[in-house]
Write a protein that holds these residues in place. Structure first.
Motif, PDB file in Angstrom:
ATOM      1  N   ILE A   1       2.630  52.129   7.524  1.00  0.00           N
ATOM      2  CA  ILE A   1       2.828  52.630   8.886  1.00  0.00           C
ATOM      3  C   ILE A   1       4.268  53.067   9.156  1.00  0.00           C
ATOM      4  CG2 ILE A   1       2.891  51.874  11.306  1.00  0.00           C
ATOM      5  CD1 ILE A   1       0.173  50.699  10.956  1.00  0.00           C
ATOM      6  N   PRO A   2       5.286  52.332   8.679  1.00  0.00           N
ATOM      7  CA  PRO A   2       6.662  52.780   8.969  1.00  0.00           C
ATOM      8  C   PRO A   2       7.055  54.084   8.283  1.00  0.00           C
ATOM      9  CG  PRO A   2       6.612  50.443   8.356  1.00  0.00           C
ATOM     10  CD  PRO A   2       5.286  51.020   7.999  1.00  0.00           C
TER      11      PRO A   2
ATOM     12  N   GLY B   1      -0.026  48.609  16.588  1.00  0.00           N
ATOM     13  CA  GLY B   1      -0.104  49.677  17.571  1.00  0.00           C
ATOM     14  C   GLY B   1      -1.251  50.635  17.349  1.00  0.00           C
ATOM     15  N   LEU B   2      -2.283  50.224  16.594  1.00  0.00           N
ATOM     16  CA  LEU B   2      -3.440  51.076  16.325  1.00  0.00           C
ATOM     17  C   LEU B   2      -4.534  50.817  17.359  1.00  0.00           C
ATOM     18  CD1 LEU B   2      -3.715  50.761  12.433  1.00  0.00           C
ATOM     19  CD2 LEU B   2      -2.467  52.475  13.762  1.00  0.00           C
TER      20      LEU B   2
ATOM     21  N   MET C   1      -6.348  54.667  15.371  1.00  0.00           N
ATOM     22  CA  MET C   1      -5.335  55.713  15.511  1.00  0.00           C
ATOM     23  C   MET C   1      -4.057  55.141  16.104  1.00  0.00           C
ATOM     24  SD  MET C   1      -7.661  58.645  17.361  1.00  0.00           S
ATOM     25  CE  MET C   1      -6.327  59.850  17.303  1.00  0.00           C
ATOM     26  N   SER C   2      -2.927  55.673  15.647  1.00  0.00           N
ATOM     27  CA  SER C   2      -1.653  55.297  16.269  1.00  0.00           C
ATOM     28  C   SER C   2      -1.279  56.288  17.366  1.00  0.00           C
ATOM     29  CB  SER C   2      -0.536  55.281  15.206  1.00  0.00           C
ATOM     30  OG  SER C   2      -0.279  56.592  14.720  1.00  0.00           O
TER      31      SER C   2
ATOM     32  N   ARG D   1       5.632  49.008  23.661  1.00  0.00           N
ATOM     33  CA  ARG D   1       4.505  49.109  24.582  1.00  0.00           C
ATOM     34  C   ARG D   1       4.907  48.686  25.988  1.00  0.00           C
ATOM     35  NH1 ARG D   1       1.234  47.249  20.076  1.00  0.00           N
ATOM     36  NH2 ARG D   1       1.443  45.098  20.787  1.00  0.00           N
ATOM     37  N   GLN D   2       5.720  47.621  26.061  1.00  0.00           N
ATOM     38  CA  GLN D   2       6.158  47.119  27.363  1.00  0.00           C
ATOM     39  C   GLN D   2       7.052  48.137  28.078  1.00  0.00           C
ATOM     40  OE1 GLN D   2       8.722  43.563  27.372  1.00  0.00           O
ATOM     41  NE2 GLN D   2       7.119  42.520  28.523  1.00  0.00           N
ATOM     42  N   LYS D   3       7.990  48.741  27.327  1.00  0.00           N
ATOM     43  CA  LYS D   3       8.919  49.712  27.912  1.00  0.00           C
ATOM     44  C   LYS D   3       8.191  50.969  28.392  1.00  0.00           C
ATOM     45  CE  LYS D   3      13.066  47.888  27.629  1.00  0.00           C
ATOM     46  NZ  LYS D   3      13.922  47.725  28.846  1.00  0.00           N
TER      47      LYS D   3
END
Length: 341
Positions: free
Chosen positions: A136-137, A167-168, A191-192, A336-338
């Motif tokens: 993923i990275p 995050g998928l 999906m990302s 996700r929080q931001k």
């Protein structure tokens, strides 16, 4: 550049037996990328026996003597994308294939997996976690699909939790295998980049006990309208020289002025003259939109995560892997929080 891309998957249970049906399906459903699990191919079956006009193919066969298994991906040739197979040398209890697609400057990893029903779920999920942490990275977008033989209608299952940690998002929301006695969702699409999803769904096919699952994505990157920003350039600002020139200013006209608005204008002219000497205005072209959620604290967390990943790649130690996973999960949670704020 290609604007829309339709990607699909289903369990074919022998590609040779259903080859003409698959060929017809590609065209009737206008599929750009078709992923197949349980192709039942082996090294004795050459590519020329499963070639479909206008499509290139990638395959991973089960060559251990057992019947079943096997993965295949057909990709439409006219797509303006480059494709390469990722060599992931990691033994797993499930079958997998990962392709890297270059989509007009953005990279996307497409993963296809098949977990036989008699292979342990927990072990496979742990191995999947290892693969995701490596892959993923390394890309802008990530997509994973296949026959996992885990009922994804239960959103609390461990596979869903594992993928959500990266995050998928799983986008298929109906059963993909229906029998007389049960309904289950065995063929997920993770999906990302769910925000680029235009459409998704399932299609009944008469020659498989699994439904075809598909997603259509919008790959058109909105053009950011360039703008120009003018700011003072402090790159070569010298504090001591600035103060020295400021002290050398003459204020005779300022003191002789009788009206207050004259004094204000003279004061501003003197100060601006010194600033223009030491920090002149410069106009910059802004070519990319600013991400307001990407704060300095978050950049620092990302840097620490990347350093931990590099250290783990070199040492390959369990301690470094766990440290990287902890930092990675913290970054995903904070991002996700931001974005919600």
């Amino acid at each position: 550049m290609l604007d829309r891309l339709k990607i699909a998957h289903f369990n074919t249970r022998s590609l040779i037996a259903h080859f003409e049906d698959v060929r017809q399906l590609l065209h009737t459903e206008s599929i750009d990328i078709l992923c197949l699990s349980e192709t039942w191919l082996n090294e004795a079956i050459e590519d020329k026996n499963v070639v479909i006009k206008d499509y290139c193919l990638f395959r991973v066969d089960r060559n251990d003597g057992r019947r079943g298994g096997g993965l295949m991906v057909y990709i439409r040739k006219h797509l303006k994308i480059s494709v390469s197979k990722i060599d992931v040398k990691k033994p797993c209890d499930f079958e997998y294939m990962f392709l890297k697609l270059n989509l007009g400057g953005k990279s996307c990893i497409l993963g296809l997996i098949y977990r036989p029903p008699n292979y342990g779920v927990n072990t496979c999920i742990e191995q999947m976690d290892e693969l995701l942490s490596q892959l993923i990275p390394t890309s802008d977008y990530f997509m994973l699909m296949g026959d996992v033989n885990v009922n994804m209608l239960d959103v609390t299952n461990r596979l869903n939790l594992c993928c959500s940690n990266y995050g998928l998002t799983q986008v298929i929301d109906v059963a993909t295998r229906i029998s007389r006695f049960s309904e289950s969702l065995l063929d997920p699409i993770f999906m990302s980049f769910p925000e680029k999803k235009l459409d998704h769904g399932t299609v009944d096919i008469h020659f498989s006990d699994h439904r075809l699952v598909y997603v259509t994505v919008n790959l058109k990157i909105p053009r950011f309208k360039q703008k120009f920003v003018t700011v003072r350039n402090f790159k070569y600002f010298n504090h001591d020289m600035f103060l020295n020139d400021l002290l050398s200013l003459t204020w005779h006209d300022f003191y002789r002025a009788e009206r207050i608005d004259e004094k204000v204008n003279l004061f501003e002219e003197n100060i601006q003259y010194i600033f223009n000497l030491h920090a002149p205005f410069r106009t910059y072209r802004v070519s990319k939109p600013r991400a307001p959620w990407l704060t300095d604290d978050l950049r620092l967390m990302m840097r620490e995560r990347d350093n931990a990943f590099s250290k783990f790649r070199i040492s390959n130690s369990e301690e470094d892997r766990l440290k990287y996973k902890e930092l990675r999960n913290n970054v995903l949670y904070r991002v996700r929080q931001k974005k919600k704020e």
